[in-house]
Design a protein around this motif. Structure first.
Motif, mmCIF file in Angstrom:
data_model
loop_
_atom_site.group_PDB
_atom_site.id
_atom_site.type_symbol
_atom_site.label_atom_id
_atom_site.label_comp_id
_atom_site.label_asym_id
_atom_site.label_seq_id
_atom_site.Cartn_x
_atom_site.Cartn_y
_atom_site.Cartn_z
ATOM 1 N N VAL A 1 0.879 -1.298 -0.045
ATOM 2 C CA VAL A 1 0.023 -0.061 -0.286
ATOM 3 C C VAL A 1 0.938 1.277 -0.034
ATOM 4 N N PHE A 2 0.273 2.430 -0.554
ATOM 5 C CA PHE A 2 0.875 3.464 -0.438
ATOM 6 C C PHE A 2 0.281 3.960 0.984
ATOM 7 N N ALA A 3 1.253 4.723 1.857
ATOM 8 C CA ALA A 3 0.810 4.951 3.275
ATOM 9 C C ALA A 3 1.394 6.492 3.508
ATOM 10 N N SER A 4 0.808 6.955 4.441
ATOM 11 C CA SER A 4 1.368 8.193 5.154
ATOM 12 C C SER A 4 1.411 7.875 6.668
ATOM 13 N N LEU A 5 2.670 8.219 6.978
ATOM 14 C CA LEU A 5 3.262 7.772 8.297
ATOM 15 C C LEU A 5 3.500 9.351 9.171
ATOM 16 N N ASN A 6 2.286 9.676 9.684
ATOM 17 C CA ASN A 6 2.637 11.194 10.065
ATOM 18 C C ASN A 6 3.031 12.114 9.483
ATOM 19 N N GLY A 7 2.512 12.090 8.040
ATOM 20 C CA GLY A 7 2.740 13.075 6.810
ATOM 21 C C GLY A 7 3.956 12.855 6.209
ATOM 22 N N LYS A 8 4.595 11.652 6.228
ATOM 23 C CA LYS A 8 5.654 11.164 5.511
ATOM 24 C C LYS A 8 5.197 9.962 4.540
ATOM 25 N N SER A 9 5.319 10.211 3.147
ATOM 26 C CA SER A 9 4.463 9.081 2.080
ATOM 27 C C SER A 9 5.715 7.908 2.147
ATOM 28 N N GLU A 10 5.119 6.724 2.262
ATOM 29 C CA GLU A 10 6.005 5.555 2.111
ATOM 30 C C GLU A 10 5.233 4.487 1.330
ATOM 31 N N VAL A 11 5.857 3.436 1.014
ATOM 32 C CA VAL A 11 5.320 2.121 0.501
ATOM 33 C C VAL A 11 5.358 1.087 1.582
ATOM 34 N N LEU A 12 4.403 0.486 2.133
ATOM 35 C CA LEU A 12 4.502 -0.712 3.026
ATOM 36 C C LEU A 12 4.152 -1.872 2.341
ATOM 37 N N LYS A 13 5.178 -2.660 2.396
ATOM 38 C CA LYS A 13 4.797 -4.264 2.079
ATOM 39 C C LYS A 13 4.597 -5.022 3.137
ATOM 40 N N ILE A 14 3.384 -5.660 3.265
ATOM 41 C CA ILE A 14 2.771 -6.468 4.182
ATOM 42 C C ILE A 14 2.782 -7.896 3.852
ATOM 43 N N ASN A 15 3.704 -8.743 4.846
ATOM 44 C CA ASN A 15 3.677 -9.835 4.456
ATOM 45 C C ASN A 15 2.614 -10.930 4.865
ATOM 46 N N LEU A 16 1.367 -10.494 4.803
ATOM 47 C CA LEU A 16 0.262 -11.065 5.175
ATOM 48 C C LEU A 16 -0.954 -10.755 4.377
ATOM 49 N N GLY A 17 -1.856 -11.442 3.920
ATOM 50 C CA GLY A 17 -3.101 -11.231 3.078
ATOM 51 C C GLY A 17 -4.110 -10.541 3.996
ATOM 52 N N GLY A 18 -5.424 -10.064 3.369
ATOM 53 C CA GLY A 18 -6.562 -9.595 4.081
ATOM 54 C C GLY A 18 -6.336 -8.147 4.421
ATOM 55 N N ALA A 19 -7.496 -7.489 4.213
ATOM 56 C CA ALA A 19 -7.682 -6.233 4.445
ATOM 57 C C ALA A 19 -7.524 -5.707 6.049
ATOM 58 N N TYR A 20 -7.780 -6.836 6.881
ATOM 59 C CA TYR A 20 -7.716 -6.530 8.393
ATOM 60 C C TYR A 20 -6.209 -6.514 8.730
ATOM 61 N N ASN A 21 -5.527 -7.312 8.075
ATOM 62 C CA ASN A 21 -3.902 -7.043 8.237
ATOM 63 C C ASN A 21 -3.357 -5.744 7.617
ATOM 64 N N ILE A 22 -4.071 -5.179 6.910
ATOM 65 C CA ILE A 22 -3.533 -3.748 6.435
ATOM 66 C C ILE A 22 -3.713 -3.103 7.753
ATOM 67 N N TYR A 23 -4.785 -3.070 8.359
ATOM 68 C CA TYR A 23 -4.960 -2.297 9.737
ATOM 69 C C TYR A 23 -4.188 -2.336 10.650
ATOM 70 N N ASN A 24 -3.907 -3.785 10.535
ATOM 71 C CA ASN A 24 -2.932 -4.011 11.741
ATOM 72 C C ASN A 24 -1.226 -3.524 11.698
ATOM 73 N N ALA A 25 -1.139 -3.778 10.383
ATOM 74 C CA ALA A 25 0.198 -3.200 9.960
ATOM 75 C C ALA A 25 0.353 -1.535 10.000
ATOM 76 N N VAL A 26 -0.608 -0.835 9.761
ATOM 77 C CA VAL A 26 -0.492 0.631 10.067
ATOM 78 C C VAL A 26 -0.617 0.983 11.404
ATOM 79 N N GLY A 27 -1.558 0.018 12.319
ATOM 80 C CA GLY A 27 -1.266 0.483 13.754
ATOM 81 C C GLY A 27 -0.017 0.079 14.388
ATOM 82 N N ALA A 28 0.636 -1.000 13.923
ATOM 83 C CA ALA A 28 1.940 -1.345 14.250
ATOM 84 C C ALA A 28 2.988 -0.134 13.942
#
Length: 434
Positions: free
Chosen positions: A250-277
């Motif tokens: 995903v393209f992500a914003s980490l407190n104002g910084k634009s980054e690409v996060l690669k999450i080594n799990l499937g599922g939309a709910y794990n995108i939430y877990n990753a962004v929270g982490a």
């Protein structure tokens, strides 16, 4: 204090000698001898508490990966024993006989209801609240009870930084508290379905409206009655680059910084877990490069989305999680699909929640099975959806089915804890408490 520590550490060694996890008994003994021992043990430790209905263990393990990669001195209640007895045990195992913790950070998964009590003894540095869904009715009651318990815990820890899921109108309502806070969320309209557990505003009882939903009651909500609404999160997944059963980018914003996060799990709910982490690690001062690499390296928490050779195991425990698990596995190549339903205390004695989940199974699945203490109830639920499950009568039959490729097991908590040792031994994986 010393007597309590000696007794607890002796119990730990004895239990380990007999091959037991020693995840709660040492804490139970110590608390019986010194009621406020957790306050002493946690003094001077930077505590990160993770609570919420779904995603606690996966979020904690993602954060652990970041702490490990950044070289921080930490421990965690790795077994998932998240009541006060298990949390106290984790501190005891990482402290001297005189109660001095050997680590700088404590990463603690905490049960939602237990937070009220735990927060009386721990002054956390960070509190991550993942979400609030309907869970075991016989233990948690309705979502309003869970929200009240978490609110009390946050109020008890006025010095902590709260990191809240902005997409959940229940969780985000905690932003009204005095705690310094950050928020996280998903700016992607996944529209994954699932029944809402929160239709009405927590402040004025008007019905929520949505610009879009991700799943269940999560999304870009607003209330026309009082103006309560989702605000743009400090940390967010903004656009989906790619996604399959094993990973997401995903393209992500980490407190104002634009980054690409690669999450080594499937599922939309794990995108939430990753962004929270990512939010927790960033607030702790972990650099962005380490945050990104730790999320890409993480491979799953025990029982939550765990692979054992030919077998995949995915824990379920409430309607929202069950629905999203079924959405996740729908496109997978599955030969044997095994539902394992128990009704022990840790599962919830009331299994009516299975009727509130949306169950959709791909017609390519060859065999559907029901197993566990309440296998009959699970089979009946599946029949009402138009499927024809077979009931597995004993462990011997279960093990035979698990010998075949493309087998997926969907167990409740105590079923997962009973079945995982066999699979872990067979496929040379660590015990859950290691």
């Amino acid at each position: 204090m010393i007597i309590a520590m000696i007794a607890a550490k002796a119990a730990e060694k004895l239990l380990r000698l007999f091959g037991r996890g020693a995840t709660t008994m040492p804490g139970r003994i110590a608390l019986a001898l010194k009621r406020n021992i957790l306050k002493r043990l946690s003094r001077g430790v930077k505590v990160i508490l993770i609570t919420g209905t779904n995603g606690k263990t996966t979020s904690a393990r993602m954060i652990e990966e970041g702490l490990k990669e950044s070289g921080k001195s930490y421990f965690m209640n790795r077994s998932g024993a998240n009541l006060i007895t298990g949390i106290t045990t984790a501190f005891i195992m990482n402290s001297t006989l005189f109660g001095r913790c050997k680590k700088k950070y404590a990463l603690i998964e905490c049960d939602e209801n237990a937070l009220k009590k735990v927060s009386l003894y721990i002054d956390a540095e960070i509190l991550l609240v993942t979400n609030i869904f309907r869970d075991q009715l016989d233990r948690y009651g309705e979502v309003s009870s869970t929200l009240s318990a978490i609110r009390t815990g946050a109020e008890n820890m006025k010095n902590c930084v709260s990191i809240l899921n902005a997409d959940d109108p229940l969780t985000y309502s905690l932003s009204a508290l005095e705690n310094r806070r950050y928020t996280y969320g998903v700016n992607i309209p996944f529209q994954m379905g699932g029944r809402s557990d929160s239709d009405y505003c927590v402040f004025c009882r008007s019905r929520y409206k949505y610009r879009y939903k991700t799943y269940s009651h999560l999304g870009d909500f607003y209330c026309e009655g009082c103006g309560y609404h989702r605000e743009r999160p400090d940390f967010s997944a903004d656009a989906l680059i790619e996604s399959d059963s094993g990973h997401s980018s995903v393209f992500a914003s980490l407190n104002g910084k634009s980054e690409v996060l690669k999450i080594n799990l499937g599922g939309a709910y794990n995108i939430y877990n990753a962004v929270g982490a990512a939010a927790v690690l960033t607030v702790l001062g972990v650099d962005t490069e380490t945050v990104e690499s730790s999320l890409e390296a993480f491979s799953g928490a025990f029982g939550r989305m765990e692979d054992f050779g030919k077998v995949k195991m995915l824990l379920v425990k409430n309607p929202a999680g069950f629905t999203q698990t079924m959405n996740y596995i729908y496109p997978l190549d599955i030969k044997n699909l095994i539902f394992v339903l128990n009704d022990k205390a840790a599962d919830g004695c009331d299994v009516s929640w299975i009727w509130d989940a949306d169950i959709r199974i791909n017609e390519s699945v060859e065999n559907i099975y029901a197993f566990g203490i309440r296998s009959g109830d699970m089979a009946l639920r599946l029949k009402y959806e138009g499927y024809d499950p077979k009931i597995i009568k004993d462990y011997s039959e279960f093990y035979t089915v698990c010998e075949e490729e493309n087998t997926v097991i969907i167990p409740t908590y105590t079923a997962m804890m009973a079945l995982r040792p066999y699979l872990a031994q067979k496929y040379h994986k660590e015990e859950f408490w290691k």
